[in-house]
Structure formats: C-alpha cells, structure tokens
Design an enzyme around this catalytic site. Structure first.
Site, PDB file in Angstrom:
ATOM      1  N   ASP A  47       0.784  -1.254   0.000  1.00  0.00           N
ATOM      2  CA  ASP A  47       0.000   0.000   0.000  1.00  0.00           C
ATOM      3  C   ASP A  47       0.816   1.303   0.000  1.00  0.00           C
ATOM      4  O   ASP A  47       1.803   1.407   0.730  1.00  0.00           O
ATOM      5  CB  ASP A  47      -0.850   0.106   1.272  1.00  0.00           C
ATOM      6  N   GLU A 227     -10.417  -2.428   4.625  1.00  0.00           N
ATOM      7  CA  GLU A 227      -9.075  -1.900   4.836  1.00  0.00           C
ATOM      8  C   GLU A 227      -8.976  -0.480   4.253  1.00  0.00           C
ATOM      9  O   GLU A 227      -9.775  -0.093   3.396  1.00  0.00           O
ATOM     10  CB  GLU A 227      -8.027  -2.793   4.164  1.00  0.00           C
TER      11      GLU A 227
HETATM   12  C1  FRU Z   1      -3.943  -3.553   2.699  1.00  0.00           C
HETATM   13  C2  FRU Z   1      -3.292  -4.003   3.990  1.00  0.00           C
HETATM   14  C3  FRU Z   1      -3.625  -3.058   5.130  1.00  0.00           C
HETATM   15  C4  FRU Z   1      -2.496  -3.261   6.087  1.00  0.00           C
HETATM   16  C5  FRU Z   1      -1.341  -3.475   5.146  1.00  0.00           C
HETATM   17  C6  FRU Z   1      -0.328  -4.455   5.657  1.00  0.00           C
HETATM   18  O1  FRU Z   1      -3.319  -4.053   1.570  1.00  0.00           O
HETATM   19  O2  FRU Z   1      -3.677  -5.326   4.298  1.00  0.00           O
HETATM   20  O3  FRU Z   1      -4.885  -3.289   5.705  1.00  0.00           O
HETATM   21  O4  FRU Z   1      -2.300  -2.169   6.927  1.00  0.00           O
HETATM   22  O5  FRU Z   1      -1.879  -3.959   3.930  1.00  0.00           O
HETATM   23  O6  FRU Z   1       0.798  -4.498   4.844  1.00  0.00           O
END
Ligand code: FRU
Length: 501
Positions: A47, A227
């Site tokens: 992300d 998320e």
């Molecule tokens: C989204 C996610 C978020 C988390 C991160 C972990 O892709 O799963 O919810 O904070 O990636 O790398």
C-alpha cells in the site's frame, strides 16, 4: 599448479568487480519494470501510506519489506517528488519496534502544533501490527501509534507513549486516515475495523474518542476484511460540497480479490451518512489500497493505488522488486442526474513526459499499426452511438491483451497475455465493467511494460490490469462491428522517469 591458482584468483577478482559494480543488471531496466510508474528500486512493496504535500514536495511512504520480495515485517519506506512522476528515494522512515510491525496509515501537517511536537510537524498516524500476539491466537493484535518529523520527513521520532489508540479486542483494527475537521476544530480518524469503519476524534492526535461507526444498511455483500478507508470533502461540479468515503476491500471485489469502492454522502463531524448507493472506483483486478494525499494546494484530491491484488501479489513474475503504484489521479466529483460519481484524471504533469508518435483526426476501422507499445499513451474519441469496439494489443509471439466494448460493458481478457501460470486466479476469467447505460465517448490507455490503465469518458470509468508478455506488445488493432470511425487518435511515447537516477 601456480597457473591454476592464478586463473582461480583472476576469476574471483573479476566476479567481485562484476558484482560490486552492478553489471549484472542495469537498475530499473529489468524485464517487466514499469518506466513511468512508481516502483521501489528493489524488494517488496504494497500500500501507499502517509501521502502528504509539504513546501512544494509530495511525500509517498509505502508498505515495504527491505529484506525480500514477499510480504514480511512491514516498514514505511519513503520517496519524494515535485511532479508526482519523478521520485527520489529517501531513507526508510519507520521501522518495526517492540509494539509491532508498521502497517498502513496517513500523515498530517500539524500547522497549529496541536500535538506539541512543533508547528508544522509532519505527523504519521499508523497501525502497529503485533505478530507475536497474533500468533498466540489473541485477537488484540493491532493498535494505532504516531511518530513525528521536524525535518520534512527525513528523520522520525516515535511518540514515547504509543499506542495512542488501543484495541478493544477486534482482530482487524487498522489503517488510520486522519484529517483536520475545520468546523469542529478536531482531528478525525477513519479506521477499518472488521467489516465496518469506525470514526474517532481528537484535539491533539494523542487522545482519541470514539464518535460513530459506518456500515451501510443492507450491505449484504461479503467483502472480506475492510481496509484503508479515506474520508474527505470535495466540491462537486455543481458547486455543492459532498463527502466521499473510500473503502478498500480485501476480497470479493467485482472481478475477484481486492478492490476499492466508495460512498458519497454527508459528514457532520461525528457521523458519515451515505446519500446514494455504493460505487466501485476501478473494475480491474490491480487497483487496491487507494487513498489520497493530504495538504495538497487548492484542496485537490490526488489518489494513488497499489497496482496489484492480494490474490497473487506475492507470486507475480518479478525478482528484483515486487509491484508498482498506479499513476497519480486527480479525483473530480460530478453530478449526473441525481447521482454523484468520481472521475479520475491522470495528473496534469503527465503531459511533460509524453511525445507524439502518431496523430490522426479521423481513422477508419479496422485500424492496425505496428508501434512500440511498451511505454505508451493511446487516446481516441468514438463516434456517437458506437456500441462495439475491440482493441487488441499484441506482440509477434502471438501474445494478446484484449479489450472489448459490447453489450453495455467493457471487458478485458488477459488469458493469452503472456506469463499467466504463476497463479491460478490471475487469468482465470474475463474481467467485466458495467457501464450503467452510459454512452462511451472516449478511450485513454496507459501502457507501461506490464500494466494498463484504461480510462473511458475522461476518467468516468476505470479499469487497471497487469500483464506479463514475454516480449513487449508492438501491434495495436482497433475494430468495430458498427460502421463507425474513431476520431483524434493519438499515440504518444512516454519517457522513462528513471533515466536521471
Ligand atoms: C492492505 C493491507 C492493510 C495493512 C497493510 C499491511 O493491503 O492489508 O490493511 O495495513 O496492507 O501491509
């Protein structure tokens, strides 16, 4: 004997020089390496995080694992840019500590020094993910922490009384996106908690108070873990101010796996109320965890998404680095009838890295042309009432990425696009985007080695996909069953943004 020893020593010396000078592989030139999309020089990325603008510079932090090309203990890596296209890497901003790995979150500029770290401090609000606790079966795994930087993001200090928001026993409790709410003079945090969004408020970023939760009525869809939310106000083209809540969903997006949907509504400082049905921001399979920059001049909303999908992100066939970001897109809210929808416009600076290779006012179909499609922008308008179009992007090996407009929907097919066998789901289905009765007027295709971003009707519809051809695509053909022409066909070569590195 001496002869063999000399040969061996010479070999060891040459191998060392070869390795140390990096002759084995030129940086940013590997097979499949995007040339105008952001990628880390090496290792795993997911992300975009903490995107913020300050003093002429855009800061992109991102989920990063510096020791491998799979998802492991998460850090926040950091790159900066003045045009959102050419990025300069800076040292890793946040490392895991005893409270946990550093998961996704946001950055704000604390203009009024509400937190007491200093006026204009850059403050990161992120999730601690404690893997030890998680492995023990205890659900109390995630909490929120803050860190600050007084030198525009170069060096960071974690707040010594972290966490600032403790978990109340909910397994998925993460991805804080924070903004300053002018009329209540408070910071607002949106947090993804299981299958809903929770909103908290704070005067100082250190003490948080629960305000409300958002889960739409009759939201029967099973969309996996929620998320990376993002709540912001935005002026619509009719002058009204609306609130948009973006939510990323880990599973079961329209074409499988992860995807991004959004709600339009109102926010009174406590509660978000949707005023219309949910919409999806992109219908491809490779557009996830998208959120917007904070503190951008003129309150522009600029979004970047991670160009991958949790279904196969850890398996895509790259070895030096894994995954890329979408091009930055400006979000524009438009009212059509009673409905509001977000258009996505590639940021203006993009035109500074394109050069025209083909430009024709009127083109008969079928049209076919051999042209380098490895780093290319293609755009054209379609005549009124064109209801079918087939675009084939292919190479001389017969590999093919197919885009079809027909029956009121756009489909993409990557079943023969190149390497597909690294994952069972990657090319198992044709991907579909409903067009809700809209007449299609224009196409924009942005191709960069192993990805395509497709924008229809000036960004009203969007589809983002990966592909991995064994050689670059080099033939475009456009045809239609309707007796129609295409207008203003432009093929632009796009310059690499890595040349200066
Ligand atoms: C989204 C996610 C978020 C988390 C991160 C972990 O892709 O799963 O919810 O904070 O990636 O790398």
């Amino acid at each position: 004997m001496i002869f063999f020893k000399t040969i061996k020593n010479t070999f060891v010396l040459l191998a060392t020089i070869f390795f140390c000078c990096g002759y084995s592989q030129e940086k940013y030139k590997e097979q499949f390496r995007p040339q105008f999309h952001f990628t880390p020089e090496s290792k795993w990325m997911n992300d975009p995080n903490g995107m913020v603008y300050l003093n002429g510079t855009y800061h992109l932090f991102y989920q990063y694992y510096p020791d491998g090309i799979v998802w492991e203990p998460m850090h926040w890596a950091h790159s900066v840019s003045t045009d959102l296209l050419h990025w300069k890497p800076l040292p890793i901003a946040l490392y895991p500590d005893k409270l946990g790995w550093i998961f996704s979150g946001s950055c704000v500029i604390d203009k009024e020094n509400t937190a007491g770290f200093g006026a204009n401090a850059m403050i990161a609000i992120f999730t601690y993910h404690n893997d030890e606790i998680s492995k023990s079966g205890n659900k109390n795994t995630e909490s929120q922490g803050i860190a600050y930087s007084l030198d525009e993001g170069l060096t960071w200090t974690k707040y010594d009384a972290n966490p600032v928001l403790n978990n109340s026993g909910e397994q998925d409790f993460r991805d804080p996106k924070v903004f300053w709410h002018e009329s209540t003079s408070k910071w607002i945090m949106t947090l993804a908690v299981g299958d809903r969004i929770k909103l908290f408020s704070s005067k100082n970023l250190k003490k948080w108070q629960f305000e409300s939760e958002f889960k739409p009525d009759n939201d029967t869809k099973e969309l996996g873990v929620w998320e990376c939310p993002d709540l912001f106000s935005i002026k619509s083209n009719n002058g009204e101010t609306k609130w948009v809540l973006i939510i990323n969903h880990g599973e079961k997006a329209p074409n499988g796996g992860s995807g991004t949907r959004y709600f339009v509504g109102n926010f009174d400082g406590k509660t978000f109320q949707e005023t219309q049905k949910d919409l999806w921001l992109d219908y491809g399979t490779d557009f996830y965890a998208g959120v917007t920059f904070s503190n951008v001049p003129n309150d522009k909303k600029i979004l970047i998404s991670w160009m991958s999908n949790w279904q196969y992100a850890t398996k895509v066939p790259t070895e030096v680095w894994r995954s890329a970001m979408t091009l930055p897109r400006e979000l524009i809210l438009k009212k059509q009838g009673f409905y509001y929808a977000l258009d996505q416009k590639i940021v203006d600076t993009f035109s500074t890295i394109t050069t025209s290779t083909f430009n024709k006012k009127t083109v008969e179909m079928p049209f076919s042309k051999e042209v380098d499609l490895s780093q290319t922008e293609i755009s054209f308008d379609v005549e009124k009432n064109t209801s079918t179009i087939t675009i084939e992007l292919s190479n001389k090996k017969g590999e093919l990425f197919l885009i079809e407009l027909s029956n009121g929907q756009l489909t993409t097919n990557r079943m023969k696009s190149g390497k597909i066998d690294f994952s069972e789901t990657f090319a198992s289905k044709v991907q579909k985007m409903p067009l809700s009765g809209a007449k299609i007027t224009s196409f924009q295709l942005l191709m960069d080695k192993s990805s395509i971003e497709i924008l229809l009707n000036d960004g009203r519809f969007s589809m983002t996909n990966l592909f991995f051809p064994k050689e670059d695509y080099s033939i475009i053909s456009i045809k239609s069953k309707d007796k129609k022409k295409i207008k203003n066909l432009k093929i632009n070569a796009v310059k690499s943004v890595w040349n200066k590195n």
